[in-house]
Design a protein around this motif. Sequence first.
Motif, PDB file in Angstrom:
ATOM      1  N   ALA A  28     -27.480 -69.374 -16.750  1.00 53.99           N
ATOM      2  CA  ALA A  28     -26.107 -69.325 -16.235  1.00 53.99           C
ATOM      3  C   ALA A  28     -25.874 -70.598 -15.438  1.00 53.99           C
ATOM      4  O   ALA A  28     -26.760 -71.046 -14.707  1.00 53.99           O
ATOM      5  N   ASP A  29     -24.734 -71.193 -15.625  1.00 52.30           N
ATOM      6  CA  ASP A  29     -24.417 -72.413 -14.886  1.00 52.30           C
ATOM      7  C   ASP A  29     -22.966 -72.314 -14.424  1.00 52.30           C
ATOM      8  O   ASP A  29     -22.050 -72.767 -15.120  1.00 52.30           O
ATOM      9  N   PRO A  30     -22.749 -71.666 -13.263  1.00 53.88           N
ATOM     10  CA  PRO A  30     -21.374 -71.446 -12.793  1.00 53.88           C
ATOM     11  C   PRO A  30     -20.565 -72.731 -12.668  1.00 53.88           C
ATOM     12  O   PRO A  30     -19.366 -72.732 -12.910  1.00 53.88           O
ATOM     13  N   GLU A  31     -21.248 -73.840 -12.344  1.00 54.51           N
ATOM     14  CA  GLU A  31     -20.505 -75.104 -12.189  1.00 54.51           C
ATOM     15  C   GLU A  31     -19.969 -75.588 -13.532  1.00 54.51           C
ATOM     16  O   GLU A  31     -18.836 -76.047 -13.638  1.00 54.51           O
ATOM     17  N   ALA A  32     -20.800 -75.469 -14.568  1.00 46.75           N
ATOM     18  CA  ALA A  32     -20.353 -75.892 -15.906  1.00 46.75           C
ATOM     19  C   ALA A  32     -19.197 -75.013 -16.385  1.00 46.75           C
ATOM     20  O   ALA A  32     -18.222 -75.506 -16.964  1.00 46.75           O
ATOM     21  N   ILE A  33     -19.310 -73.707 -16.123  1.00 47.87           N
ATOM     22  CA  ILE A  33     -18.242 -72.783 -16.531  1.00 47.87           C
ATOM     23  C   ILE A  33     -16.957 -73.098 -15.754  1.00 47.87           C
ATOM     24  O   ILE A  33     -15.859 -73.129 -16.326  1.00 47.87           O
ATOM     25  N   ALA A  34     -17.100 -73.382 -14.468  1.00 49.18           N
ATOM     26  CA  ALA A  34     -15.917 -73.707 -13.647  1.00 49.18           C
ATOM     27  C   ALA A  34     -15.244 -74.977 -14.150  1.00 49.18           C
ATOM     28  O   ALA A  34     -14.016 -75.060 -14.220  1.00 49.18           O
ATOM     29  N   ARG A  35     -16.059 -75.969 -14.520  1.00 49.22           N
ATOM     30  CA  ARG A  35     -15.481 -77.222 -15.057  1.00 49.22           C
ATOM     31  C   ARG A  35     -14.725 -76.938 -16.352  1.00 49.22           C
ATOM     32  O   ARG A  35     -13.630 -77.461 -16.583  1.00 49.22           O
ATOM     33  N   ALA A  36     -15.302 -76.082 -17.185  1.00 47.46           N
ATOM     34  CA  ALA A  36     -14.657 -75.748 -18.474  1.00 47.46           C
ATOM     35  C   ALA A  36     -13.347 -74.994 -18.243  1.00 47.46           C
ATOM     36  O   ALA A  36     -12.332 -75.263 -18.911  1.00 47.46           O
ATOM     37  N   GLU A  37     -13.369 -74.056 -17.293  1.00 49.40           N
ATOM     38  CA  GLU A  37     -12.145 -73.294 -16.994  1.00 49.40           C
ATOM     39  C   GLU A  37     -11.050 -74.218 -16.474  1.00 49.40           C
ATOM     40  O   GLU A  37      -9.878 -74.080 -16.820  1.00 49.40           O
ATOM     41  N   LYS A  38     -11.457 -75.175 -15.649  1.00 47.35           N
ATOM     42  CA  LYS A  38     -10.489 -76.129 -15.108  1.00 47.35           C
ATOM     43  C   LYS A  38      -9.905 -76.990 -16.235  1.00 47.35           C
ATOM     44  O   LYS A  38      -8.700 -77.270 -16.268  1.00 47.35           O
TER      45      LYS A  38
ATOM     46  N   ALA B  31     -12.627 -80.206 -25.177  1.00 44.10           N
ATOM     47  CA  ALA B  31     -12.465 -80.124 -23.714  1.00 44.10           C
ATOM     48  C   ALA B  31     -13.574 -79.264 -23.100  1.00 44.10           C
ATOM     49  O   ALA B  31     -14.146 -79.615 -22.059  1.00 44.10           O
ATOM     50  N   LEU B  32     -13.868 -78.125 -23.740  1.00 41.34           N
ATOM     51  CA  LEU B  32     -14.921 -77.248 -23.206  1.00 41.34           C
ATOM     52  C   LEU B  32     -16.288 -77.932 -23.262  1.00 41.34           C
ATOM     53  O   LEU B  32     -17.052 -77.913 -22.285  1.00 41.34           O
TER      54      LEU B  32
END
Lengths: 164, 171
Positions: A28-38, B31-32
């Motif tokens: 799990a990489d919350p920072e990577a997921i947050a960047r993707a969501e942004k 983008a992802l």
Amino acid sequence: MTKREKPIEIITPPNMLRVKVGGRIAPADPEAIARAEKALQQMEVEFEDWINEEVVKLEKAMAAVKKVGLASPEGEAVFVIAHDLRGLGTTYKFPIVTRIATSLARLIEDEERRATAPVALVGAHVNSIRAALAQNVRDDKHPIGKALAEELETQVIALVGEAQ
Amino acid sequence: MAQMIPADKAFDQLNVMVVDDNAAMRGILRALLTAFGCRRIVEAANGLKALELLRETPIDVMICDWKMSPIDGLELVRNIRDPHNSPAPFLPIIMITAYSERSKINIARDSGVTEFLVKPVTSEALFKRLQVIVNRPRPFVRTKMFFGPDRRRRPDDDYEGPERRSDAVSI
């Protein structure tokens, strides 16, 4: 696995990807997921234009279908655009479009179905998708949107059965 | 325990190909992937172009749509899994499609897809598929009728006991 497929040879190739990246990726990489969501959020300003472009294409193909019928390249075009809207509607913040487009895509999924599908029912799906955009009805929490989607789905299921 | 690599450092090393006839979808995936840390992303708008690029460019992971023309995602996957003619028969392939029916998932699985992802794509689901491909790749299976990733879902990927399938030959 069926008996006809035996014998079975199992090959375990060396894990070159893990070697290339230098080890295991953290599960799990919350920072990577947050960047993707942004990144997705930043694209949202484009979504309304993009979904509108798809619906304009859908309406054009539908107009042609009314002249030449569904058993035609234009009929296939309606399916292809409906299939794209099925996949992208929710990303574009219109889950109701995904729902209606799913029903439409099932109705005209292949040549056999396009040969018998009622053009009026296909048109009703296209009009409903346009109405959802025009009225900004985004999901089935809207009572009219929900009722419309359910009615279209009921008619499609009566013709082609439940999805399997 | 092997070293855990942060996603951005790991994905920075990967060459990823995105194959989709819908330019907006390619843009969303790009983008992802960029947000995850991928820097080397190649795009193709159809299966034929993807095969052409695959012969010219080293690719580590392919993400492809199903519904495309002139050849669709399934035919693309079957071409890649042809061990006699493919430049990369073991290439990990994530199929992303609007199809969600069980019957369709089975067809994709039988064509040799590594992972299947139903639209709408979420960042978490895509991340998970990429992470699994690197951390726990499936073994490949060759029978008279199939060549591709093991189609069985394995509840315990860390299982290290004996192969229980009769007639199975490990290489």
